[in-house]
Design an enzyme around this catalytic site. Sequence first.
Site, PDB file in Angstrom:
ATOM      1  CD  GLU A 193       9.554  69.839 -27.039  1.00 26.02           C
ATOM      2  OE1 GLU A 193       8.827  70.524 -26.669  1.00 26.02           O
ATOM      3  OE2 GLU A 193       9.250  69.103 -28.310  1.00 26.02           O
ATOM      4  CD  GLU A 264       8.092  66.035 -29.694  1.00 24.50           C
ATOM      5  OE1 GLU A 264       8.312  66.877 -30.614  1.00 24.50           O
ATOM      6  OE2 GLU A 264       7.429  65.358 -28.114  1.00 24.50           O
TER       7      GLU A 264
END
Length: 831
Positions: A193, A264
């Site tokens: 991320e 995710e």
Amino acid sequence: MRDSTSTMERPALAMAVAMLVLASVCGGFPGASCTKVSYDDRALLIDGERRIILSGSIHYPRSTPEMWPDLIQKAKDGGLNTIETYVFWNGHEPRPREYNFEGNYDIMRFFSEVQKAGMYAILRIGPYVCAEWNYGGLPAWLRKIPGMQFRLHNEPFEREMETFTKLIVNMMKDANMFADQGGPIILAQIENEYGNIQGSLPDQESATKYIHWCAEMANNQNVSVPWIMCQQSNDLPPNVLETCNGFYCHDFKPKGNMPKMWTENWTGWFKSWDKPDYHRPAEDVAYAVAMFFQNRGSVQNYYMYHGGTNFGRTSGGPYITTSYDYDAPLDEYGNISQPKYGHLKQLHALLTSMEKHLVYGQQNETSFDDKVKATKYTLDDGSSACFISNSHDNKDVNVTFEGSVYQVPAWSVSVLPDCKTVAYNTAKVKTQTSVMVKKESAVSQGLKWFWLPELLEPFRTERTGSLRSNELLEQIVTGADESDYLWYKTSLTSGAAEEFTLYVNTTGHELYAFVNGKLAGYQHSANGPYLFQFQAPAKLKAGKNYISLLSATVGLKNYGASFELMPAGIVGGPVKLVRADGSAIDLSHNTWTYKTGLYGESIQIHLDRPDLEWTFPRTVPVNRPFSWYKAIFHTPAGEAAVVVDLAGMNKGVVYVNGHNLGRYWTSYIAGDMDGCHRCDYRGEYKTWANEEKCLTGCHEIGQRFYHVPRSFLNAGGLNTIVLFEEAGGDPAKVNFRTVAVGPVCVDAEKGDAITLSCARGGTISSIDVASFGLAKGGQCGAYKGGCESKAAMEALSAACVGKESCTVSYTDDFVSSGCEGSGVLTAQATC
């Protein structure tokens, strides 16, 4: 020299050589399957065949090795074909070049269990992981290295990151864990991320160089499976694949010739001490998954499929509870969480049956309005599979598609494997709801508590501690996060007795202040900025006086640009003694002595050493700060998960048989939030901006129950629980419970099979409700009334009572006189 091998022998020799070559790259034994992994714009290619990947996150340190086979098998039984996990650097390398790969950090055993189950694996090395994990998984000792800058282009960080990455990669290679070696790993991740915070970092040139270095370093490892980077849209390096994280990823469009991957899919959300429990409805999770595959998605991973427990100190971020349940399909203890598990299992089965259509079929879309569309995937043989989606959050629609009319509820997707018949709708849950109950165990009766005080005297002066400084130091760097606690100690001489207000400006999470050995006050910060100004009365005596400040953290920051620079402790201060007239003595630049940790930690009281003399008083001291307690208890009978109820305690750490179950803070009450008072699966699910919904636990203890894995217990024997109580509690109120299925409920329509099931050997004791008109607005376990179906009650009672599970078909006979048109039958049973 001539080859002396005969012509007859050469084919046999060639075969033997081929088998040896095969063995060297395929798991170390003949017959292992080498797997080539590649990709195109539609999907991952496994040995040249496009595949859909249905994956679930299970973090090995958040469970135990004894739990892993069961968790992985349940994931497989739930329709998944892949297991995903992060790699947790600070757990594996707590001190430089001192490695831990034992117990629940035995990552090789974890991947071996995945392989035994016949599943694929996704290896997310990071090594920054976020994951609501202490310091995002980065070891605090990195901060002591000169020139260190986290996650930017600098030699110290890149050297340490590459060293650890190579360590993990080589361990996997040596164990033949990559797909081309016959192992389960089909994808690997580097960084995590980074795109979310890259634009906020102080040096953009350094950030770009770093993320491109990460990709080059990873590809130099020659693992022969693709490397992925999630949330890296704006500055994607070459030779890595971009993926999406979030509650919804159907609109995500990767760049170039890449498959659409969702690393995710957040099945719920993590919990903080001051927050209630988050729940994401099963209908919404299924909607998100179906929308993703409707829109050319091919790789999807649930975060989390099993959340587990933040055992120990390193596994929870700031103010994160010990429970990491995450409202996942498998709950914290490994139990199947219904209806989420079963509702998704049905969807997985359909998606798997449609695999060829989804990854090879020609896609055609028909839009009915901006929120309603049908998608058809057609193969060369003319067969097809379809989805019809309705993204309105308040309007059901009737859709005419290829000559038939389909009713599609708001915020749902209908799945038609043959493009004719609706086999599944994400809003119609046909799986039972299971209510888990915590039953007090008989082993709680008659617990006898022993007691030891935490030894504070050496820390109330400057005698202990080897580090001295004329300034107030930052806690993380000073203590390297070896403990939650750091002592700051100084002294001053007063010409006469005098009264002051002790003033401390701190960035720590908690502060205890002692003046001449006596506790002057305590305060903790709010969950958020963690800054607070401590004040307490301080009486000085004539002569020498001692000021001792105990700073404590409750997990370290784990997310955000330059998160590692958020300080902890009393760094810089000021620390002052202020008189009533406003004049002050500034102690900030006194000589301060530092000591990391508590005395009880240093002598490992939690291991219940035989040389310790515990006191067994008639009345155990209660509400006394800095106390250690222990009791002996029997292992609860059966197989149900075990928890310890700490509702009577305040704040501290709990151990069982030497195992650290994690921090507790049962005095922290979750606040009230609007989301506790409204829940509708329809519409976008959020956990921010005051738009939360489907919360439970407002005005209740933040976390009351703490998981005691059965592998931590002595089967049929005696066990020791040790509590370190920091703020003062009552151990007499502590008890043990087992977690089991209580009420179970299911809604069914005519033609459905009504299935009810208990777990772990439990049996159905009664059918309590079989009625129409109860499907909306009620809660399982509290259903009553409605239009009762005597026939359904009799059929379910006959088939189910005394059984672990049962299935009964909903027939016309169930519709009682006067109940016509009700449609949905609700059944409730007790396990």
